[in-house]
Design a protein around this motif. Structure first.
Motif, PDB file in Angstrom:
ATOM      1  N   PHE A 264     -19.255  58.735 -25.138  1.00 11.09           N
ATOM      2  CA  PHE A 264     -19.395  59.699 -24.041  1.00 11.09           C
ATOM      3  C   PHE A 264     -20.630  59.338 -23.229  1.00 11.09           C
ATOM      4  O   PHE A 264     -21.682  59.052 -23.780  1.00 11.09           O
ATOM      5  CB  PHE A 264     -19.482  61.162 -24.520  1.00 11.09           C
ATOM      6  N   ASP A 265     -20.460  59.365 -21.915  1.00  6.23           N
ATOM      7  CA  ASP A 265     -21.565  59.004 -21.015  1.00  6.23           C
ATOM      8  C   ASP A 265     -21.944  60.213 -20.157  1.00  6.23           C
ATOM      9  O   ASP A 265     -21.331  60.483 -19.135  1.00  6.23           O
ATOM     10  CB  ASP A 265     -21.136  57.823 -20.125  1.00  6.23           C
ATOM     11  N   THR A 266     -22.980  60.929 -20.607  1.00  2.00           N
ATOM     12  CA  THR A 266     -23.475  62.050 -19.783  1.00  2.00           C
ATOM     13  C   THR A 266     -24.352  61.525 -18.645  1.00  2.00           C
ATOM     14  O   THR A 266     -24.672  62.268 -17.709  1.00  2.00           O
ATOM     15  CB  THR A 266     -24.379  62.992 -20.605  1.00  2.00           C
ATOM     16  N   ILE A 271     -28.990  62.451 -15.547  1.00  2.00           N
ATOM     17  CA  ILE A 271     -27.702  63.083 -15.894  1.00  2.00           C
ATOM     18  C   ILE A 271     -26.706  63.104 -14.726  1.00  2.00           C
ATOM     19  O   ILE A 271     -27.101  63.203 -13.560  1.00  2.00           O
ATOM     20  CB  ILE A 271     -27.956  64.516 -16.430  1.00  2.00           C
ATOM     21  N   LYS A 272     -25.433  62.975 -15.068  1.00  2.00           N
ATOM     22  CA  LYS A 272     -24.360  62.981 -14.067  1.00  2.00           C
ATOM     23  C   LYS A 272     -24.118  64.399 -13.569  1.00  2.00           C
ATOM     24  O   LYS A 272     -24.439  65.371 -14.238  1.00  2.00           O
ATOM     25  CB  LYS A 272     -23.062  62.456 -14.693  1.00  2.00           C
ATOM     26  N   GLN A 273     -23.454  64.516 -12.424  1.00  2.00           N
ATOM     27  CA  GLN A 273     -23.049  65.843 -11.952  1.00  2.00           C
ATOM     28  C   GLN A 273     -21.923  66.383 -12.840  1.00  2.00           C
ATOM     29  O   GLN A 273     -21.253  65.623 -13.543  1.00  2.00           O
ATOM     30  CB  GLN A 273     -22.595  65.772 -10.502  1.00  2.00           C
ATOM     31  N   THR A 341     -31.029  55.900 -16.520  1.00  2.00           N
ATOM     32  CA  THR A 341     -30.421  55.904 -17.863  1.00  2.00           C
ATOM     33  C   THR A 341     -28.896  55.974 -17.802  1.00  2.00           C
ATOM     34  O   THR A 341     -28.228  55.825 -18.820  1.00  2.00           O
ATOM     35  CB  THR A 341     -30.951  57.075 -18.722  1.00  2.00           C
ATOM     36  N   ASP A 342     -28.347  56.196 -16.600  1.00  2.00           N
ATOM     37  CA  ASP A 342     -26.891  56.214 -16.446  1.00  2.00           C
ATOM     38  C   ASP A 342     -26.313  54.799 -16.294  1.00  2.00           C
ATOM     39  O   ASP A 342     -25.107  54.609 -16.371  1.00  2.00           O
ATOM     40  CB  ASP A 342     -26.511  57.089 -15.242  1.00  2.00           C
ATOM     41  N   ALA A 343     -27.178  53.813 -16.059  1.00  2.00           N
ATOM     42  CA  ALA A 343     -26.703  52.424 -16.041  1.00  2.00           C
ATOM     43  C   ALA A 343     -26.868  51.873 -17.452  1.00  2.00           C
ATOM     44  O   ALA A 343     -27.633  50.935 -17.706  1.00  2.00           O
ATOM     45  CB  ALA A 343     -27.480  51.615 -15.015  1.00  2.00           C
ATOM     46  N   GLU A 344     -26.162  52.529 -18.394  1.00  2.00           N
ATOM     47  CA  GLU A 344     -26.354  52.251 -19.825  1.00  2.00           C
ATOM     48  C   GLU A 344     -25.407  51.183 -20.357  1.00  2.00           C
ATOM     49  O   GLU A 344     -25.705  50.521 -21.348  1.00  2.00           O
ATOM     50  CB  GLU A 344     -26.178  53.548 -20.630  1.00  2.00           C
ATOM     51  N   GLY A 345     -24.255  51.011 -19.689  1.00  2.00           N
ATOM     52  CA  GLY A 345     -23.259  50.068 -20.199  1.00  2.00           C
ATOM     53  C   GLY A 345     -23.821  48.657 -20.266  1.00  2.00           C
ATOM     54  O   GLY A 345     -23.646  47.938 -21.254  1.00  2.00           O
TER      55      GLY A 345
HETATM   56 ZN    ZN Z   1     -23.516  55.645 -17.073  1.00  2.00          ZN
END
Ligand code: ZN
Ligand code: BES
Ligand code: ZN
Length: 494
Positions: A264-266, A271-273, A341-345
Protein backbone atom coordinates in the motif's frame (compact mmCIF):
# COMPACT_ATOMS: atom_id res chain seq x y z
CA UNK A 1 -13.74 -23.55 -15.27
CA UNK A 2 -12.90 -27.00 -16.54
CA UNK A 3 -11.67 -27.33 -20.14
CA UNK A 4 -11.78 -30.48 -22.26
CA UNK A 5 -11.11 -31.30 -25.90
CA UNK A 6 -13.09 -33.86 -27.89
CA UNK A 7 -13.49 -35.02 -31.46
CA UNK A 8 -16.61 -33.78 -33.23
CA UNK A 9 -18.91 -36.52 -34.41
CA UNK A 10 -20.42 -38.40 -31.51
CA UNK A 11 -23.88 -36.99 -30.75
CA UNK A 12 -23.77 -34.31 -28.09
CA UNK A 13 -26.37 -32.28 -26.27
CA UNK A 14 -26.59 -28.93 -24.54
CA UNK A 15 -25.31 -25.58 -25.75
CA UNK A 16 -23.15 -25.49 -28.87
CA UNK A 17 -21.09 -22.54 -30.10
CA UNK A 18 -20.24 -22.39 -33.80
CA UNK A 19 -18.32 -19.79 -35.77
CA UNK A 20 -19.42 -17.90 -38.83
CA UNK A 21 -17.08 -15.91 -41.06
CA UNK A 22 -18.08 -12.64 -42.67
CA UNK A 23 -18.74 -14.38 -46.00
CA UNK A 24 -21.27 -16.63 -44.16
CA UNK A 25 -19.66 -19.86 -45.45
CA UNK A 26 -20.15 -22.26 -42.57
CA UNK A 27 -17.53 -24.95 -42.00
CA UNK A 28 -17.20 -28.30 -40.23
CA UNK A 29 -19.73 -28.95 -37.48
CA UNK A 30 -21.64 -25.75 -38.32
CA UNK A 31 -21.97 -26.68 -42.01
CA UNK A 32 -23.02 -30.18 -41.05
CA UNK A 33 -25.81 -28.99 -38.76
CA UNK A 34 -26.96 -26.45 -41.32
CA UNK A 35 -27.22 -29.20 -43.94
CA UNK A 36 -29.07 -31.62 -41.68
CA UNK A 37 -31.65 -28.99 -40.72
CA UNK A 38 -32.44 -27.75 -44.20
CA UNK A 39 -30.37 -24.58 -43.79
CA UNK A 40 -31.84 -23.53 -40.45
CA UNK A 41 -28.75 -21.62 -39.37
CA UNK A 42 -28.19 -19.89 -42.71
CA UNK A 43 -31.82 -18.82 -42.65
CA UNK A 44 -31.53 -17.36 -39.16
CA UNK A 45 -28.36 -15.50 -40.13
CA UNK A 46 -30.14 -14.03 -43.13
CA UNK A 47 -33.37 -13.26 -41.30
CA UNK A 48 -31.75 -10.92 -38.81
CA UNK A 49 -29.03 -9.69 -41.21
CA UNK A 50 -26.32 -11.08 -38.89
CA UNK A 51 -23.09 -9.54 -40.14
CA UNK A 52 -20.72 -12.01 -38.45
CA UNK A 53 -18.37 -9.24 -37.33
CA UNK A 54 -15.64 -10.44 -35.02
CA UNK A 55 -17.04 -11.33 -31.55
CA UNK A 56 -20.64 -10.58 -32.61
CA UNK A 57 -23.12 -13.14 -31.20
CA UNK A 58 -26.36 -14.69 -32.46
CA UNK A 59 -28.12 -16.88 -29.91
CA UNK A 60 -30.55 -19.46 -31.41
CA UNK A 61 -32.91 -22.11 -30.10
CA UNK A 62 -31.71 -25.29 -31.80
CA UNK A 63 -33.98 -26.86 -34.47
CA UNK A 64 -35.65 -30.21 -33.83
CA UNK A 65 -33.37 -32.33 -35.90
CA UNK A 66 -30.25 -31.77 -33.82
CA UNK A 67 -29.43 -33.07 -30.38
CA UNK A 68 -28.53 -29.62 -29.00
CA UNK A 69 -30.89 -27.26 -27.17
CA UNK A 70 -29.24 -24.04 -28.15
CA UNK A 71 -26.86 -22.94 -30.87
CA UNK A 72 -24.80 -19.80 -30.43
CA UNK A 73 -23.28 -18.36 -33.58
CA UNK A 74 -20.17 -16.25 -33.03
CA UNK A 75 -18.93 -13.90 -35.74
CA UNK A 76 -15.38 -14.33 -37.05
CA UNK A 77 -15.08 -11.28 -39.27
CA UNK A 78 -12.61 -11.81 -42.09
CA UNK A 79 -10.68 -15.00 -41.25
CA UNK A 80 -7.81 -13.93 -43.49
CA UNK A 81 -7.23 -11.00 -41.19
CA UNK A 82 -7.39 -12.83 -37.88
CA UNK A 83 -4.17 -13.23 -35.87
CA UNK A 84 -3.48 -15.88 -33.22
CA UNK A 85 -3.98 -13.32 -30.47
CA UNK A 86 -7.40 -12.50 -31.86
CA UNK A 87 -8.44 -16.15 -31.75
CA UNK A 88 -7.59 -16.09 -28.06
CA UNK A 89 -9.64 -12.91 -27.60
CA UNK A 90 -12.49 -14.55 -29.51
CA UNK A 91 -12.44 -17.44 -27.05
CA UNK A 92 -12.61 -14.87 -24.26
CA UNK A 93 -15.53 -13.03 -25.85
CA UNK A 94 -17.50 -16.27 -26.34
CA UNK A 95 -16.85 -17.35 -22.75
CA UNK A 96 -17.93 -13.92 -21.54
CA UNK A 97 -21.17 -14.21 -23.47
CA UNK A 98 -21.84 -17.73 -22.16
CA UNK A 99 -21.21 -16.56 -18.62
CA UNK A 100 -23.57 -13.59 -18.94
CA UNK A 101 -26.22 -15.85 -20.52
CA UNK A 102 -25.96 -18.08 -17.41
CA UNK A 103 -24.76 -21.07 -19.41
CA UNK A 104 -22.94 -23.49 -17.11
CA UNK A 105 -21.64 -25.94 -19.66
CA UNK A 106 -21.02 -25.57 -23.39
CA UNK A 107 -19.34 -27.06 -26.44
CA UNK A 108 -17.39 -24.99 -28.95
CA UNK A 109 -16.86 -26.24 -32.49
CA UNK A 110 -13.38 -24.90 -33.23
CA UNK A 111 -13.71 -24.78 -37.00
CA UNK A 112 -11.88 -21.54 -37.71
CA UNK A 113 -10.14 -21.11 -41.03
CA UNK A 114 -6.97 -19.24 -40.05
CA UNK A 115 -3.87 -19.37 -42.23
CA UNK A 116 -0.57 -20.59 -40.74
CA UNK A 117 -2.18 -22.14 -37.68
CA UNK A 118 -3.00 -25.79 -37.21
CA UNK A 119 -6.34 -26.91 -35.80
CA UNK A 120 -4.84 -27.98 -32.46
CA UNK A 121 -3.30 -24.57 -31.78
CA UNK A 122 -6.49 -22.77 -32.73
CA UNK A 123 -8.58 -24.96 -30.43
CA UNK A 124 -6.10 -24.41 -27.59
CA UNK A 125 -6.08 -20.64 -28.18
CA UNK A 126 -9.86 -20.49 -27.96
CA UNK A 127 -9.73 -22.39 -24.69
CA UNK A 128 -6.93 -20.17 -23.39
CA UNK A 129 -8.97 -17.01 -24.02
CA UNK A 130 -11.94 -18.54 -22.26
CA UNK A 131 -9.81 -19.56 -19.30
CA UNK A 132 -8.33 -16.07 -18.99
CA UNK A 133 -11.78 -14.45 -19.16
CA UNK A 134 -13.56 -16.66 -16.64
CA UNK A 135 -12.17 -15.09 -13.51
CA UNK A 136 -13.83 -13.28 -10.67
CA UNK A 137 -12.60 -11.93 -7.39
CA UNK A 138 -15.55 -12.60 -5.09
CA UNK A 139 -13.70 -13.79 -2.01
CA UNK A 140 -15.15 -10.95 0.08
CA UNK A 141 -18.74 -11.15 -1.13
CA UNK A 142 -20.86 -12.94 1.44
CA UNK A 143 -23.33 -13.61 -1.38
CA UNK A 144 -21.59 -14.80 -4.53
CA UNK A 145 -22.66 -12.93 -7.65
CA UNK A 146 -25.61 -14.39 -9.55
CA UNK A 147 -27.04 -17.81 -8.93
CA UNK A 148 -25.51 -21.00 -10.20
CA UNK A 149 -21.85 -21.67 -10.68
CA UNK A 150 -21.15 -19.63 -13.81
CA UNK A 151 -19.48 -21.21 -16.80
CA UNK A 152 -18.09 -24.35 -15.18
CA UNK A 153 -17.26 -26.52 -18.14
CA UNK A 154 -16.18 -25.94 -21.71
CA UNK A 155 -15.51 -28.65 -24.30
CA UNK A 156 -13.72 -27.67 -27.48
CA UNK A 157 -14.55 -29.87 -30.46
CA UNK A 158 -11.59 -30.38 -32.75
CA UNK A 159 -10.28 -33.06 -35.09
CA UNK A 160 -6.96 -32.84 -33.21
CA UNK A 161 -8.23 -33.20 -29.66
CA UNK A 162 -5.19 -35.01 -28.25
CA UNK A 163 -2.72 -32.47 -29.63
CA UNK A 164 -4.89 -29.53 -28.61
CA UNK A 165 -4.92 -30.85 -25.05
CA UNK A 166 -1.13 -30.92 -25.04
CA UNK A 167 -0.78 -27.40 -26.41
CA UNK A 168 -3.38 -26.15 -23.96
CA UNK A 169 -1.52 -27.52 -20.94
CA UNK A 170 1.09 -24.77 -21.36
CA UNK A 171 -1.54 -22.08 -21.95
CA UNK A 172 -3.37 -23.21 -18.86
CA UNK A 173 -0.21 -22.83 -16.77
CA UNK A 174 0.11 -19.27 -18.01
CA UNK A 175 -3.57 -18.50 -17.36
CA UNK A 176 -3.12 -19.77 -13.81
CA UNK A 177 -0.18 -17.41 -13.41
CA UNK A 178 -2.33 -14.54 -14.70
CA UNK A 179 -5.15 -15.39 -12.29
CA UNK A 180 -2.72 -15.61 -9.41
CA UNK A 181 -1.34 -12.16 -10.27
CA UNK A 182 -4.87 -10.71 -10.55
CA UNK A 183 -5.77 -12.10 -7.12
CA UNK A 184 -2.72 -10.46 -5.57
CA UNK A 185 -3.50 -7.07 -7.14
CA UNK A 186 -7.20 -7.24 -6.22
CA UNK A 187 -6.54 -8.10 -2.56
CA UNK A 188 -7.00 -5.17 -0.19
CA UNK A 189 -3.95 -4.06 1.77
CA UNK A 190 -5.31 -5.10 5.17
CA UNK A 191 -5.35 -8.68 3.91
CA UNK A 192 -2.20 -8.58 1.81
CA UNK A 193 0.77 -7.04 3.59
CA UNK A 194 4.40 -7.90 2.79
CA UNK A 195 4.51 -10.84 5.19
CA UNK A 196 1.28 -12.33 3.84
CA UNK A 197 2.39 -11.76 0.23
CA UNK A 198 5.62 -13.65 0.95
CA UNK A 199 3.65 -16.44 2.60
CA UNK A 200 1.47 -16.83 -0.48
CA UNK A 201 4.52 -17.01 -2.73
CA UNK A 202 6.08 -19.64 -0.51
CA UNK A 203 2.86 -21.68 -0.56
CA UNK A 204 3.58 -22.28 -4.26
CA UNK A 205 6.67 -24.29 -3.33
CA UNK A 206 5.22 -27.54 -4.58
CA UNK A 207 5.22 -26.21 -8.12
CA UNK A 208 8.99 -26.66 -8.07
CA UNK A 209 9.85 -23.02 -7.43
CA UNK A 210 12.59 -22.50 -4.87
CA UNK A 211 11.51 -19.61 -2.65
CA UNK A 212 13.72 -17.66 -0.24
CA UNK A 213 12.39 -14.92 2.01
CA UNK A 214 14.75 -12.24 3.34
CA UNK A 215 13.84 -10.57 6.64
CA UNK A 216 14.66 -6.95 7.62
CA UNK A 217 17.69 -8.13 9.61
CA UNK A 218 19.11 -9.84 6.52
CA UNK A 219 18.37 -6.80 4.35
CA UNK A 220 20.08 -4.59 6.90
CA UNK A 221 23.19 -6.77 6.74
CA UNK A 222 23.15 -6.42 2.95
CA UNK A 223 22.99 -2.65 3.32
CA UNK A 224 19.58 -2.12 1.72
CA UNK A 225 19.09 1.32 3.25
CA UNK A 226 16.89 2.63 0.43
CA UNK A 227 14.35 -0.18 0.72
CA UNK A 228 14.39 -0.19 4.53
CA UNK A 229 13.90 3.58 4.64
CA UNK A 230 10.57 3.21 2.84
CA UNK A 231 9.47 0.38 5.13
CA UNK A 232 10.35 2.06 8.43
CA UNK A 233 7.07 3.94 8.77
CA UNK A 234 4.96 0.81 8.66
CA UNK A 235 3.92 -1.58 11.42
CA UNK A 236 4.17 -4.30 8.76
CA UNK A 237 7.72 -5.55 8.20
CA UNK A 238 9.15 -5.62 4.68
CA UNK A 239 10.23 -8.78 2.87
CA UNK A 240 12.42 -9.44 -0.11
CA UNK A 241 11.37 -12.64 -1.86
CA UNK A 242 13.55 -14.56 -4.29
CA UNK A 243 11.93 -17.19 -6.53
CA UNK A 244 14.06 -19.50 -8.61
CA UNK A 245 13.11 -21.84 -11.41
CA UNK A 246 15.87 -24.06 -12.80
CA UNK A 247 14.44 -25.60 -15.96
CA UNK A 248 17.35 -24.79 -18.24
CA UNK A 249 20.87 -26.15 -18.61
CA UNK A 250 22.98 -26.27 -15.48
CA UNK A 251 25.23 -23.27 -15.21
CA UNK A 252 23.26 -21.28 -17.81
CA UNK A 253 22.87 -17.66 -16.71
CA UNK A 254 19.32 -16.98 -15.55
CA UNK A 255 16.91 -14.45 -16.94
CA UNK A 256 15.78 -12.15 -14.13
CA UNK A 257 12.58 -10.32 -13.28
CA UNK A 258 12.27 -7.75 -10.52
CA UNK A 259 8.99 -6.34 -9.20
CA UNK A 260 7.92 -3.33 -7.18
CA UNK A 261 5.76 -4.68 -4.38
CA UNK A 262 4.41 -1.74 -2.39
CA UNK A 263 1.41 -3.43 -0.79
CA UNK A 264 0.00 0.00 0.00
CA UNK A 265 1.31 3.42 -0.98
CA UNK A 266 -0.08 6.24 1.15
CA UNK A 267 2.76 8.44 -0.07
CA UNK A 268 4.29 8.37 3.43
CA UNK A 269 4.92 11.78 5.01
CA UNK A 270 4.51 13.31 1.51
CA UNK A 271 1.01 11.94 1.83
CA UNK A 272 -1.30 11.48 -1.16
CA UNK A 273 -4.69 13.16 -1.46
CA UNK A 274 -7.68 11.15 -0.26
CA UNK A 275 -9.50 10.79 -3.59
CA UNK A 276 -8.45 7.57 -5.27
CA UNK A 277 -5.93 6.59 -2.62
CA UNK A 278 -7.69 3.22 -2.30
CA UNK A 279 -6.22 2.29 -5.67
CA UNK A 280 -2.79 2.18 -4.06
CA UNK A 281 -3.53 -1.36 -2.86
CA UNK A 282 -2.46 -2.20 -6.41
CA UNK A 283 0.97 -0.63 -6.09
CA UNK A 284 2.40 -4.14 -6.01
CA UNK A 285 1.29 -4.93 -9.58
CA UNK A 286 4.90 -5.37 -10.70
CA UNK A 287 5.58 -7.90 -7.95
CA UNK A 288 2.31 -9.68 -8.73
CA UNK A 289 3.33 -10.04 -12.37
CA UNK A 290 6.75 -11.44 -11.45
CA UNK A 291 5.10 -13.93 -9.09
CA UNK A 292 2.49 -15.00 -11.66
CA UNK A 293 5.19 -15.38 -14.31
CA UNK A 294 7.44 -17.52 -12.11
CA UNK A 295 4.48 -19.71 -11.22
CA UNK A 296 3.60 -20.11 -14.90
CA UNK A 297 7.19 -21.06 -15.78
CA UNK A 298 7.25 -23.68 -13.04
CA UNK A 299 3.82 -25.08 -13.88
CA UNK A 300 4.68 -25.51 -17.54
CA UNK A 301 8.21 -26.69 -16.73
CA UNK A 302 9.81 -24.06 -18.94
CA UNK A 303 13.25 -24.95 -20.29
CA UNK A 304 14.91 -21.89 -18.85
CA UNK A 305 16.69 -20.75 -15.71
CA UNK A 306 14.81 -17.81 -14.24
CA UNK A 307 14.85 -15.77 -11.07
CA UNK A 308 12.13 -13.49 -9.78
CA UNK A 309 12.88 -10.95 -7.07
CA UNK A 310 10.11 -8.95 -5.45
CA UNK A 311 10.58 -6.15 -2.95
CA UNK A 312 7.61 -6.01 -0.58
CA UNK A 313 7.05 -2.96 1.61
CA UNK A 314 4.23 -0.79 2.86
CA UNK A 315 4.66 3.00 2.55
CA UNK A 316 3.03 4.61 5.60
CA UNK A 317 3.32 7.88 7.53
CA UNK A 318 4.14 7.30 11.18
CA UNK A 319 6.30 8.57 14.04
CA UNK A 320 9.11 6.44 12.69
CA UNK A 321 8.54 7.18 9.00
CA UNK A 322 11.32 8.72 6.94
CA UNK A 323 11.11 12.47 6.39
CA UNK A 324 11.48 14.51 3.22
CA UNK A 325 15.15 15.44 3.10
CA UNK A 326 16.39 12.29 4.81
CA UNK A 327 19.50 10.78 3.21
CA UNK A 328 19.73 6.99 2.90
CA UNK A 329 22.54 4.76 1.68
CA UNK A 330 21.63 2.06 -0.84
CA UNK A 331 23.15 -1.40 -1.16
CA UNK A 332 25.15 -0.06 -4.12
CA UNK A 333 26.80 2.39 -1.71
CA UNK A 334 25.21 5.38 -3.43
CA UNK A 335 23.48 7.94 -1.24
CA UNK A 336 19.98 9.24 -1.94
CA UNK A 337 18.21 12.32 -0.62
CA UNK A 338 14.54 11.41 -0.23
CA UNK A 339 12.95 14.72 -1.19
CA UNK A 340 9.52 13.15 -1.66
CA UNK A 341 8.55 10.05 0.29
CA UNK A 342 5.88 9.27 -2.33
CA UNK A 343 8.60 8.51 -4.89
CA UNK A 344 9.22 5.28 -2.97
CA UNK A 345 9.06 2.70 -5.75
CA UNK A 346 12.43 3.71 -7.18
CA UNK A 347 13.99 3.52 -3.68
CA UNK A 348 12.75 0.00 -3.17
CA UNK A 349 13.81 -1.08 -6.67
CA UNK A 350 17.27 0.50 -6.35
CA UNK A 351 18.20 -2.15 -3.79
CA UNK A 352 16.26 -4.98 -5.45
CA UNK A 353 17.90 -4.36 -8.85
CA UNK A 354 21.38 -4.08 -7.36
CA UNK A 355 20.89 -7.24 -5.33
CA UNK A 356 19.62 -9.18 -8.36
CA UNK A 357 22.45 -8.27 -10.72
CA UNK A 358 25.07 -8.68 -7.99
CA UNK A 359 23.94 -12.11 -6.84
CA UNK A 360 22.66 -13.73 -10.04
CA UNK A 361 24.68 -12.13 -12.87
CA UNK A 362 21.63 -12.54 -15.11
CA UNK A 363 21.45 -12.73 -18.91
CA UNK A 364 19.09 -9.78 -18.71
CA UNK A 365 16.99 -8.06 -16.10
CA UNK A 366 13.43 -6.82 -16.64
CA UNK A 367 11.77 -4.90 -13.83
CA UNK A 368 8.08 -4.05 -13.60
CA UNK A 369 6.72 -1.26 -11.46
CA UNK A 370 3.61 0.85 -11.01
CA UNK A 371 6.15 3.61 -10.80
CA UNK A 372 4.69 6.94 -11.94
CA UNK A 373 1.43 8.71 -12.61
CA UNK A 374 3.38 10.49 -15.35
CA UNK A 375 3.50 7.38 -17.55
CA UNK A 376 -0.31 7.51 -17.73
CA UNK A 377 -0.17 11.14 -18.79
CA UNK A 378 2.12 10.05 -21.64
CA UNK A 379 0.63 6.72 -22.73
CA UNK A 380 -2.76 6.33 -21.06
CA UNK A 381 -3.74 2.76 -20.32
CA UNK A 382 -3.03 1.31 -23.76
CA UNK A 383 0.72 0.80 -23.59
CA UNK A 384 3.13 0.31 -20.72
CA UNK A 385 6.24 2.50 -20.75
CA UNK A 386 9.44 0.73 -21.78
CA UNK A 387 12.84 2.12 -20.81
CA UNK A 388 15.95 0.16 -21.70
CA UNK A 389 19.71 0.21 -22.19
CA UNK A 390 19.45 -2.49 -24.88
CA UNK A 391 17.94 -2.29 -28.37
CA UNK A 392 17.55 -6.05 -28.91
CA UNK A 393 15.71 -6.60 -25.66
CA UNK A 394 13.53 -3.57 -26.40
CA UNK A 395 12.64 -4.83 -29.88
CA UNK A 396 11.73 -8.25 -28.52
CA UNK A 397 9.51 -6.78 -25.82
CA UNK A 398 7.85 -4.55 -28.40
CA UNK A 399 7.13 -7.45 -30.76
CA UNK A 400 5.87 -9.85 -28.12
CA UNK A 401 3.75 -7.00 -26.80
CA UNK A 402 1.95 -6.84 -30.13
CA UNK A 403 1.66 -10.63 -30.24
CA UNK A 404 0.04 -10.86 -26.81
CA UNK A 405 -1.84 -7.56 -26.71
CA UNK A 406 0.26 -6.48 -23.69
CA UNK A 407 1.87 -3.63 -25.58
CA UNK A 408 4.91 -1.54 -24.64
CA UNK A 409 6.16 1.74 -26.05
CA UNK A 410 9.78 2.75 -25.76
CA UNK A 411 10.60 6.02 -24.04
CA UNK A 412 13.99 7.77 -24.03
CA UNK A 413 16.85 7.62 -21.57
CA UNK A 414 19.59 10.26 -21.93
CA UNK A 415 22.29 12.03 -19.92
CA UNK A 416 20.25 15.26 -20.06
CA UNK A 417 17.49 13.54 -18.09
CA UNK A 418 19.95 11.80 -15.80
CA UNK A 419 21.37 15.15 -14.72
CA UNK A 420 17.94 16.16 -13.45
CA UNK A 421 18.33 13.90 -10.40
CA UNK A 422 21.81 15.11 -9.35
CA UNK A 423 21.85 16.66 -5.88
CA UNK A 424 24.22 18.92 -3.96
CA UNK A 425 24.59 17.03 -0.69
CA UNK A 426 24.00 13.42 -1.79
CA UNK A 427 24.72 11.33 -4.90
CA UNK A 428 21.17 11.89 -6.12
CA UNK A 429 17.68 12.97 -5.17
CA UNK A 430 14.62 10.79 -5.66
CA UNK A 431 12.58 13.26 -7.71
CA UNK A 432 13.45 15.19 -10.85
CA UNK A 433 10.99 18.04 -10.86
CA UNK A 434 7.78 18.63 -12.79
CA UNK A 435 8.93 17.66 -16.27
CA UNK A 436 9.53 14.17 -17.69
CA UNK A 437 8.44 12.41 -14.49
CA UNK A 438 8.36 8.88 -15.90
CA UNK A 439 11.77 9.35 -17.52
CA UNK A 440 13.57 10.76 -14.48
CA UNK A 441 12.16 7.83 -12.46
CA UNK A 442 13.66 5.46 -15.04
CA UNK A 443 16.98 7.34 -14.97
CA UNK A 444 17.02 6.84 -11.22
CA UNK A 445 16.62 3.08 -11.67
CA UNK A 446 19.34 3.00 -14.30
CA UNK A 447 21.83 4.34 -11.78
CA UNK A 448 21.51 0.97 -10.04
CA UNK A 449 22.06 -1.12 -13.17
CA UNK A 450 25.56 -1.94 -14.43
CA UNK A 451 26.34 -3.45 -17.82
CA UNK A 452 23.60 -6.03 -17.89
CA UNK A 453 20.86 -5.70 -20.57
CA UNK A 454 17.98 -4.18 -18.67
CA UNK A 455 14.44 -3.01 -19.30
CA UNK A 456 12.10 -1.17 -16.98
CA UNK A 457 8.36 -1.44 -17.62
CA UNK A 458 6.29 1.30 -16.00
CA UNK A 459 2.96 -0.48 -15.57
CA UNK A 460 1.10 2.16 -13.54
CA UNK A 461 -1.56 2.38 -16.27
CA UNK A 462 -1.84 -1.29 -17.18
CA UNK A 463 -1.51 -3.33 -13.98
CA UNK A 464 -4.44 -1.87 -12.07
CA UNK A 465 -7.82 -0.44 -13.04
CA UNK A 466 -6.84 -1.67 -16.47
CA UNK A 467 -8.77 -1.39 -19.71
CA UNK A 468 -11.31 -4.18 -19.74
CA UNK A 469 -10.88 -6.55 -22.68
CA UNK A 470 -12.34 -9.79 -24.02
CA UNK A 471 -9.87 -11.73 -21.90
CA UNK A 472 -9.89 -9.53 -18.81
CA UNK A 473 -12.71 -7.90 -16.88
CA UNK A 474 -10.81 -7.63 -13.60
CA UNK A 475 -9.51 -4.46 -11.91
CA UNK A 476 -6.20 -6.16 -11.29
CA UNK A 477 -5.25 -7.27 -14.79
CA UNK A 478 -2.30 -9.61 -14.31
CA UNK A 479 -0.66 -7.54 -17.03
CA UNK A 480 2.76 -8.72 -18.16
CA UNK A 481 2.59 -12.42 -17.34
CA UNK A 482 1.64 -13.34 -20.91
CA UNK A 483 4.09 -10.86 -22.43
CA UNK A 484 7.09 -12.07 -20.45
CA UNK A 485 6.15 -15.71 -20.78
CA UNK A 486 6.07 -15.25 -24.54
CA UNK A 487 9.39 -13.40 -24.49
CA UNK A 488 10.89 -16.50 -22.89
CA UNK A 489 9.10 -18.97 -25.19
CA UNK A 490 10.23 -17.16 -28.34
CA UNK A 491 13.79 -16.22 -27.41
CA UNK A 492 15.22 -17.88 -24.32
CA UNK A 493 13.99 -21.46 -24.14
CA UNK A 494 15.45 -24.77 -25.22
ZN1 ZN B 1 4.36 6.75 -4.17
N1 BES C 1 2.64 4.35 -6.88
C1 BES C 1 2.82 5.67 -7.36
C2 BES C 1 2.58 5.81 -8.87
C3 BES C 1 1.16 5.55 -9.32
C4 BES C 1 0.23 6.58 -9.36
C5 BES C 1 0.78 4.30 -9.75
C6 BES C 1 -1.04 6.34 -9.79
C7 BES C 1 -0.51 4.07 -10.19
C8 BES C 1 -1.42 5.09 -10.21
C9 BES C 1 4.24 6.16 -7.07
O1 BES C 1 4.82 5.64 -5.94
C10 BES C 1 4.16 7.64 -6.90
O2 BES C 1 3.53 8.07 -5.97
N2 BES C 1 4.79 8.38 -7.81
C11 BES C 1 4.75 9.80 -7.78
C12 BES C 1 6.15 10.28 -8.03
C13 BES C 1 6.36 11.74 -7.74
C14 BES C 1 6.25 12.00 -6.24
C15 BES C 1 7.71 12.15 -8.23
C16 BES C 1 3.80 10.27 -8.86
O3 BES C 1 3.72 9.63 -9.91
O4 BES C 1 3.11 11.25 -8.63
ZN1 ZN D 1 4.14 3.74 -5.35
Amino acid sequence: MNVAFAAPGQPKTGVLVIFCPENKKLLGVAADIDKRTGGHISKAIKAISFEAKREQILDLVAPDKVSFQRIIVAGLGDPDKIAAREVEFLGGAVAGYLQSAKVESALIAADIPVKDHDAATLAALLASGAKLRIYSFDRYKSKKSGNGKGLASLTVLTSQAARAKKVFADYQAVAEGVHFARDLVNEPANKLNPVEFARRVKANGKSGLVVEILTPAQMKRLGMGALLGVAQGSANEPRLVVMRWQGGKRGDKPVAFVGKGVTFDTGGISIKQAAGMEDMKGDMGGAACVTGLMLALARRKAKVNAVGVIALVENMPDGNAQRPGDIVTSMAGKTIAVLNTDAEGRLVLADALWYTQDRFKPKFMVNLATLTGAIMVALGKEYAGLFSNNDDLSQRLYEEGLATGEKVWRMPLAPEYDRMIDFEVADMKNIGGRNAGAITAAQFLQRFVNNVPWAHLDVAGTAMDANRTSINQSWGSGWGVRLLNRLIVEHYEG
